[in-house]
Design a protein around this motif. Structure first.
Motif, PDB file in Angstrom:
ATOM      1  N   UNK A  29      40.976  46.623  41.310  1.00  6.29           N
ATOM      2  CA  UNK A  29      41.325  46.012  42.200  1.00  6.29           C
ATOM      3  C   UNK A  29      42.919  46.071  42.780  1.00  6.29           C
ATOM      4  N   UNK A  30      43.116  45.994  44.044  1.00  7.50           N
ATOM      5  CA  UNK A  30      44.359  45.895  44.407  1.00  7.50           C
ATOM      6  C   UNK A  30      44.697  44.752  44.818  1.00  7.50           C
ATOM      7  N   UNK A  31      46.172  44.190  44.759  1.00 15.93           N
ATOM      8  CA  UNK A  31      46.429  42.807  45.287  1.00 15.93           C
ATOM      9  C   UNK A  31      46.446  42.654  46.718  1.00 15.93           C
ATOM     10  N   UNK A  32      46.529  41.657  47.148  1.00 20.64           N
ATOM     11  CA  UNK A  32      46.372  41.484  48.777  1.00 20.64           C
ATOM     12  C   UNK A  32      47.613  42.202  49.477  1.00 20.64           C
ATOM     13  N   UNK A  33      48.763  42.197  48.724  1.00 24.32           N
ATOM     14  CA  UNK A  33      49.958  42.853  49.354  1.00 24.32           C
ATOM     15  C   UNK A  33      50.102  44.201  49.088  1.00 24.32           C
ATOM     16  N   UNK A  34      49.206  44.845  48.343  1.00 24.59           N
ATOM     17  CA  UNK A  34      49.257  46.246  48.098  1.00 24.59           C
ATOM     18  C   UNK A  34      50.028  46.641  47.155  1.00 24.59           C
ATOM     19  N   UNK A  82      46.175  35.787  45.023  1.00 24.03           N
ATOM     20  CA  UNK A  82      46.791  36.443  43.885  1.00 24.03           C
ATOM     21  C   UNK A  82      45.995  36.203  42.588  1.00 24.03           C
ATOM     22  N   UNK A  83      45.138  35.156  42.509  1.00 23.60           N
ATOM     23  CA  UNK A  83      44.381  34.938  41.377  1.00 23.60           C
ATOM     24  C   UNK A  83      43.373  36.247  40.910  1.00 23.60           C
ATOM     25  N   UNK A  96      39.442  33.720  35.028  1.00 25.51           N
ATOM     26  CA  UNK A  96      40.255  33.736  36.128  1.00 25.51           C
ATOM     27  C   UNK A  96      41.383  33.637  35.785  1.00 25.51           C
ATOM     28  N   UNK A  97      42.527  34.483  35.963  1.00 29.84           N
ATOM     29  CA  UNK A  97      43.812  34.494  35.411  1.00 29.84           C
ATOM     30  C   UNK A  97      44.697  34.470  36.891  1.00 29.84           C
ATOM     31  N   UNK A  98      45.984  34.303  36.377  1.00 29.54           N
ATOM     32  CA  UNK A  98      47.197  34.443  37.532  1.00 29.54           C
ATOM     33  C   UNK A  98      47.432  35.949  37.512  1.00 29.54           C
ATOM     34  N   UNK A  99      48.243  36.314  38.576  1.00 26.45           N
ATOM     35  CA  UNK A  99      48.359  37.327  38.820  1.00 26.45           C
ATOM     36  C   UNK A  99      49.347  38.027  37.639  1.00 26.45           C
ATOM     37  N   UNK A 100      50.121  37.198  36.863  1.00 25.51           N
ATOM     38  CA  UNK A 100      50.992  37.665  35.613  1.00 25.51           C
ATOM     39  C   UNK A 100      49.932  37.860  34.373  1.00 25.51           C
ATOM     40  N   UNK A 125      35.439  38.397  45.675  1.00 23.07           N
ATOM     41  CA  UNK A 125      35.993  37.029  46.028  1.00 23.07           C
ATOM     42  C   UNK A 125      36.202  37.366  47.875  1.00 23.07           C
ATOM     43  N   UNK A 126      35.624  36.122  48.479  1.00 27.03           N
ATOM     44  CA  UNK A 126      35.746  36.369  49.803  1.00 27.03           C
ATOM     45  C   UNK A 126      37.167  36.460  50.394  1.00 27.03           C
ATOM     46  N   UNK A 127      37.327  36.997  51.705  1.00 22.40           N
ATOM     47  CA  UNK A 127      38.750  37.115  52.246  1.00 22.40           C
ATOM     48  C   UNK A 127      39.305  35.693  52.183  1.00 22.40           C
ATOM     49  N   UNK A 128      38.842  34.478  52.443  1.00 18.05           N
ATOM     50  CA  UNK A 128      39.606  33.433  52.493  1.00 18.05           C
ATOM     51  C   UNK A 128      39.736  32.884  51.074  1.00 18.05           C
ATOM     52  N   UNK A 129      39.058  33.702  50.166  1.00 20.43           N
ATOM     53  CA  UNK A 129      39.306  33.204  48.708  1.00 20.43           C
ATOM     54  C   UNK A 129      38.547  31.821  48.217  1.00 20.43           C
ATOM     55  N   UNK A 130      37.614  31.545  49.168  1.00 22.84           N
ATOM     56  CA  UNK A 130      36.665  30.211  48.791  1.00 22.84           C
ATOM     57  C   UNK A 130      35.567  30.479  48.177  1.00 22.84           C
ATOM     58  N   UNK A 131      34.994  31.791  48.385  1.00 18.55           N
ATOM     59  CA  UNK A 131      33.682  32.162  47.624  1.00 18.55           C
ATOM     60  C   UNK A 131      33.845  33.107  46.582  1.00 18.55           C
ATOM     61  N   UNK A 132      33.234  33.045  45.545  1.00 16.17           N
ATOM     62  CA  UNK A 132      33.195  34.239  44.399  1.00 16.17           C
ATOM     63  C   UNK A 132      31.705  34.662  44.460  1.00 16.17           C
ATOM     64  N   UNK A 133      31.525  36.012  44.312  1.00 14.74           N
ATOM     65  CA  UNK A 133      30.266  36.587  44.279  1.00 14.74           C
ATOM     66  C   UNK A 133      30.109  37.161  42.971  1.00 14.74           C
ATOM     67  N   UNK A 134      29.141  36.994  42.219  1.00 11.67           N
ATOM     68  CA  UNK A 134      28.879  37.466  40.856  1.00 11.67           C
ATOM     69  C   UNK A 134      27.433  38.399  41.026  1.00 11.67           C
TER      70      UNK A 134
END
Length: 163
Positions: A29-34, A82-83, A96-100, A125-134
């Protein structure tokens, strides 16, 4: 690493268990900021983090079932905030973890009823971060959770076999 047109650019890593090496990498996975590349490794039971050029940054995880332990981590995704959401397949949960790499929470636990997980394979995870698809192998379904971990809906999958 390939360009968007499919041109080979570079590679990094080799087989092993030290930092920057891999044993059964399963998810990326790539962070949102790349700026960060996250890789799950099933055999080494960890997440490794790299720069886009392959420079090792950090790792977290170990074999186990405690809050930062893994048993065959598979799919991975990074939310807008960033989660980092990691499929912990053998422990039948999403961590679920923080980016660190700081543990934040767990979504799901082993079972077959709605809200429970049986051999989850991937997470998105949805683009807005509200939904988690498993996506689950064991229960042949996709479950949708809120980012807080509340079950919202279930999609059952049916497989057709042709002879």
């Amino acid at each position: 690493v390939f360009s968007s047109s499919g041109k080979y650019l570079r590679k990094w890593g080799k087989s092993g268990s030290t930092w920057g090496t891999f044993n059964r990498p399963c998810g990326i996975a790539i962070s949102p900021d790349g700026k960060l590349v996250y890789v799950t490794e099933a055999q080494n039971n960890r997440v490794q983090v790299f720069s886009p050029t392959g420079k090792f940054i950090r790792t977290w995880g170990k074999y186990g079932s405690d809050n930062d332990g893994f048993y065959w981590p598979r799919g991975i995704d990074v939310a807008k905030n960033g989660n980092v959401y990691v499929v912990d397949q053998g422990n039948h949960r999403i961590q679920v973890f923080s980016k660190t790499g700081k543990y934040l929470k767990t979504i799901g636990s082993v079972g077959t009823t709605n809200g429970k997980l049986n051999n989850p394979l991937d997470v998105a995870v949805s683009k807005d971060g509200k939904l988690v698809y498993v996506a689950e192998l064991g229960n042949a379904r996709i479950q949708v959770f809120s980012s807080a971990g509340k079950l919202l809906t279930v999609f059952r999958l049916s497989f057709l076999l042709f002879s």
